[in-house]
Design a protein around this motif. Structure first.
Motif, PDB file in Angstrom:
ATOM      1  N   TYR A 193      -4.059   4.285 -20.661  1.00 26.06           N
ATOM      2  CA  TYR A 193      -3.270   5.504 -20.849  1.00 26.06           C
ATOM      3  C   TYR A 193      -3.746   6.244 -22.088  1.00 26.06           C
ATOM      4  O   TYR A 193      -4.046   5.636 -23.110  1.00 26.06           O
ATOM      5  CB  TYR A 193      -1.779   5.178 -21.022  1.00 26.06           C
ATOM      6  CG  TYR A 193      -1.169   4.492 -19.838  1.00 26.06           C
ATOM      7  CD1 TYR A 193      -0.725   5.221 -18.734  1.00 26.06           C
ATOM      8  CD2 TYR A 193      -1.033   3.106 -19.810  1.00 26.06           C
ATOM      9  CE1 TYR A 193      -0.163   4.582 -17.645  1.00 26.06           C
ATOM     10  CE2 TYR A 193      -0.469   2.466 -18.724  1.00 26.06           C
ATOM     11  CZ  TYR A 193      -0.032   3.212 -17.647  1.00 26.06           C
ATOM     12  OH  TYR A 193       0.527   2.580 -16.563  1.00 26.06           O
ATOM     13  N   GLU A 194      -3.784   7.582 -21.961  1.00 23.24           N
ATOM     14  CA  GLU A 194      -4.056   8.440 -23.110  1.00 23.24           C
ATOM     15  C   GLU A 194      -3.025   9.553 -23.117  1.00 23.24           C
ATOM     16  O   GLU A 194      -2.807  10.214 -22.102  1.00 23.24           O
ATOM     17  CB  GLU A 194      -5.452   9.054 -23.038  1.00 23.24           C
ATOM     18  CG  GLU A 194      -5.719  10.027 -24.183  1.00 23.24           C
ATOM     19  CD  GLU A 194      -7.097  10.651 -24.136  1.00 23.24           C
ATOM     20  OE1 GLU A 194      -8.089   9.908 -23.970  1.00 23.24           O
ATOM     21  OE2 GLU A 194      -7.178  11.893 -24.248  1.00 23.24           O
TER      22      GLU A 194
ATOM     23  N   VAL B 179      -3.000   9.548 -28.618  1.00 22.47           N
ATOM     24  CA  VAL B 179      -2.528   8.163 -28.685  1.00 22.47           C
ATOM     25  C   VAL B 179      -2.918   7.491 -27.378  1.00 22.47           C
ATOM     26  O   VAL B 179      -2.813   8.103 -26.307  1.00 22.47           O
ATOM     27  CB  VAL B 179      -0.997   8.103 -28.889  1.00 22.47           C
ATOM     28  CG1 VAL B 179      -0.484   6.675 -28.823  1.00 22.47           C
ATOM     29  CG2 VAL B 179      -0.603   8.757 -30.212  1.00 22.47           C
ATOM     30  N   ALA B 180      -3.349   6.238 -27.451  1.00 23.02           N
ATOM     31  CA  ALA B 180      -3.751   5.515 -26.246  1.00 23.02           C
ATOM     32  C   ALA B 180      -3.246   4.082 -26.298  1.00 23.02           C
ATOM     33  O   ALA B 180      -2.926   3.561 -27.365  1.00 23.02           O
ATOM     34  CB  ALA B 180      -5.271   5.545 -26.100  1.00 23.02           C
ATOM     35  N   GLY B 181      -3.180   3.481 -25.124  1.00 22.85           N
ATOM     36  CA  GLY B 181      -2.773   2.089 -25.037  1.00 22.85           C
ATOM     37  C   GLY B 181      -2.821   1.609 -23.603  1.00 22.85           C
ATOM     38  O   GLY B 181      -3.062   2.379 -22.678  1.00 22.85           O
ATOM     39  N   ASP B 182      -2.559   0.331 -23.436  1.00 24.01           N
ATOM     40  CA  ASP B 182      -2.582  -0.273 -22.108  1.00 24.01           C
ATOM     41  C   ASP B 182      -1.194  -0.574 -21.563  1.00 24.01           C
ATOM     42  O   ASP B 182      -1.036  -0.748 -20.359  1.00 24.01           O
ATOM     43  CB  ASP B 182      -3.395  -1.581 -22.126  1.00 24.01           C
ATOM     44  CG  ASP B 182      -4.874  -1.316 -22.307  1.00 24.01           C
ATOM     45  OD1 ASP B 182      -5.385  -0.342 -21.723  1.00 24.01           O
ATOM     46  OD2 ASP B 182      -5.524  -2.080 -23.043  1.00 24.01           O
TER      47      ASP B 182
ATOM     48  N   LEU C 239       4.269   5.521 -23.227  1.00 24.23           N
ATOM     49  CA  LEU C 239       3.342   4.970 -24.211  1.00 24.23           C
ATOM     50  C   LEU C 239       4.003   5.124 -25.583  1.00 24.23           C
ATOM     51  O   LEU C 239       4.122   4.182 -26.352  1.00 24.23           O
ATOM     52  CB  LEU C 239       2.015   5.722 -24.139  1.00 24.23           C
ATOM     53  CG  LEU C 239       0.839   5.163 -24.911  1.00 24.23           C
ATOM     54  CD1 LEU C 239       0.510   3.740 -24.486  1.00 24.23           C
ATOM     55  CD2 LEU C 239      -0.377   6.055 -24.711  1.00 24.23           C
ATOM     56  N   VAL C 240       4.447   6.342 -25.876  1.00 25.57           N
ATOM     57  CA  VAL C 240       5.292   6.687 -27.023  1.00 25.57           C
ATOM     58  C   VAL C 240       5.961   7.999 -26.636  1.00 25.57           C
ATOM     59  O   VAL C 240       5.382   8.810 -25.908  1.00 25.57           O
ATOM     60  CB  VAL C 240       4.485   6.803 -28.339  1.00 25.57           C
ATOM     61  CG1 VAL C 240       3.449   7.902 -28.267  1.00 25.57           C
ATOM     62  CG2 VAL C 240       5.381   7.007 -29.553  1.00 25.57           C
TER      63      VAL C 240
ATOM     64  N   ASN D  70       4.635  -2.366 -27.616  1.00 24.09           N
ATOM     65  CA  ASN D  70       3.489  -2.132 -26.737  1.00 24.09           C
ATOM     66  C   ASN D  70       2.207  -1.767 -27.494  1.00 24.09           C
ATOM     67  O   ASN D  70       1.154  -1.616 -26.901  1.00 24.09           O
ATOM     68  CB  ASN D  70       3.816  -1.074 -25.676  1.00 24.09           C
ATOM     69  CG  ASN D  70       4.168   0.274 -26.253  1.00 24.09           C
ATOM     70  OD1 ASN D  70       4.775   0.389 -27.322  1.00 24.09           O
ATOM     71  ND2 ASN D  70       3.806   1.331 -25.542  1.00 24.09           N
ATOM     72  N   LYS D  71       2.285  -1.631 -28.800  1.00 28.03           N
ATOM     73  CA  LYS D  71       1.142  -1.454 -29.698  1.00 28.03           C
ATOM     74  C   LYS D  71       0.150  -0.349 -29.321  1.00 28.03           C
ATOM     75  O   LYS D  71      -1.066  -0.573 -29.261  1.00 28.03           O
ATOM     76  CB  LYS D  71       0.376  -2.772 -29.862  1.00 28.03           C
ATOM     77  CG  LYS D  71       1.205  -3.904 -30.422  1.00 28.03           C
ATOM     78  CD  LYS D  71       1.641  -3.604 -31.826  1.00 28.03           C
ATOM     79  CE  LYS D  71       2.433  -4.776 -32.410  1.00 28.03           C
ATOM     80  NZ  LYS D  71       3.293  -4.397 -33.473  1.00 28.03           N
ATOM     81  N   PRO D  72       0.625   0.877 -29.090  1.00 26.86           N
ATOM     82  CA  PRO D  72      -0.335   1.968 -28.867  1.00 26.86           C
ATOM     83  C   PRO D  72      -1.104   2.269 -30.152  1.00 26.86           C
ATOM     84  O   PRO D  72      -0.673   1.894 -31.248  1.00 26.86           O
ATOM     85  CB  PRO D  72       0.542   3.146 -28.458  1.00 26.86           C
ATOM     86  CG  PRO D  72       1.893   2.825 -28.980  1.00 26.86           C
ATOM     87  CD  PRO D  72       2.003   1.341 -29.050  1.00 26.86           C
ATOM     88  N   GLN D  73      -2.231   2.948 -29.998  1.00 26.24           N
ATOM     89  CA  GLN D  73      -3.090   3.284 -31.135  1.00 26.24           C
ATOM     90  C   GLN D  73      -3.301   4.795 -31.206  1.00 26.24           C
ATOM     91  O   GLN D  73      -3.564   5.432 -30.187  1.00 26.24           O
ATOM     92  CB  GLN D  73      -4.455   2.609 -30.990  1.00 26.24           C
ATOM     93  CG  GLN D  73      -4.401   1.098 -30.984  1.00 26.24           C
ATOM     94  CD  GLN D  73      -3.928   0.548 -32.309  1.00 26.24           C
ATOM     95  OE1 GLN D  73      -4.469   0.881 -33.364  1.00 26.24           O
ATOM     96  NE2 GLN D  73      -2.893  -0.282 -32.259  1.00 26.24           N
TER      97      GLN D  73
END
Length: 145
Positions: A15-16, A51-54, A62-63, A119-122
């Motif tokens: 996800y982005e 922001v991205a994450g799985d 995601l956020v 969920n630790k997105p970055q």
């Protein structure tokens, strides 16, 4: 509605998310070589955050877009950024409120929030447009700053 294309960040996340926002703020650059920018002046800053994450959170996000806006807009809108001592100072060039530093500080504030999420997105990228013809992109190196 803003319809803008931004530099892309290569990544392998599922996800982005991109959030556009803007805020009006004043600043000055406290260094004699900054020319006219040593004087207090203002901009309408346009910001894009990537922001991205799985993993999604319990609400399926995601956020939350609203949270990203609060982290940025509520902190800086209608302010003199030099007064935001938690972010800026007049002693260290890496803490002057230049567009480069504003982009990095936005990243740091967002990533600090994201670090507390299960969920630790970055945060992969922050773009800050200071004028219609000038913008800065901040991308953290692996492992942060």
């Amino acid at each position: 509605m803003l319809q803008q294309f931004y530099p892309q960040v290569p990544h392998s996340y599922s996800y982005e998310l991109n959030k556009d926002m803007h805020f009006a703020a004043a600043h000055f650059v406290p260094h004699e070589s900054a020319g006219k920018c040593v004087n207090v002046h203002g901009h309408t800053y346009f910001v894009n955050v990537t922001v991205a994450g799985d993993e999604l959170n319990e609400a399926g996000f995601l956020v939350d877009f609203k949270t990203l806006k609060e982290i940025v807009h509520d902190r800086y809108d209608h302010s003199l950024m030099n007064d935001k001592k938690e972010d800026f100072n007049d002693k260290n060039a890496y803490d002057f409120p230049t567009t480069e530093v504003v982009a990095r500080k936005i990243y740091e504030n967002i990533q600090s929030y994201l670090n507390g999420m299960d969920n630790k997105p970055q945060c992969l990228q922050v773009l800050v447009r200071e004028t219609p013809t000038s913008y800065v992109v901040y991308r953290p190196k692996n492992g942060g700053k």
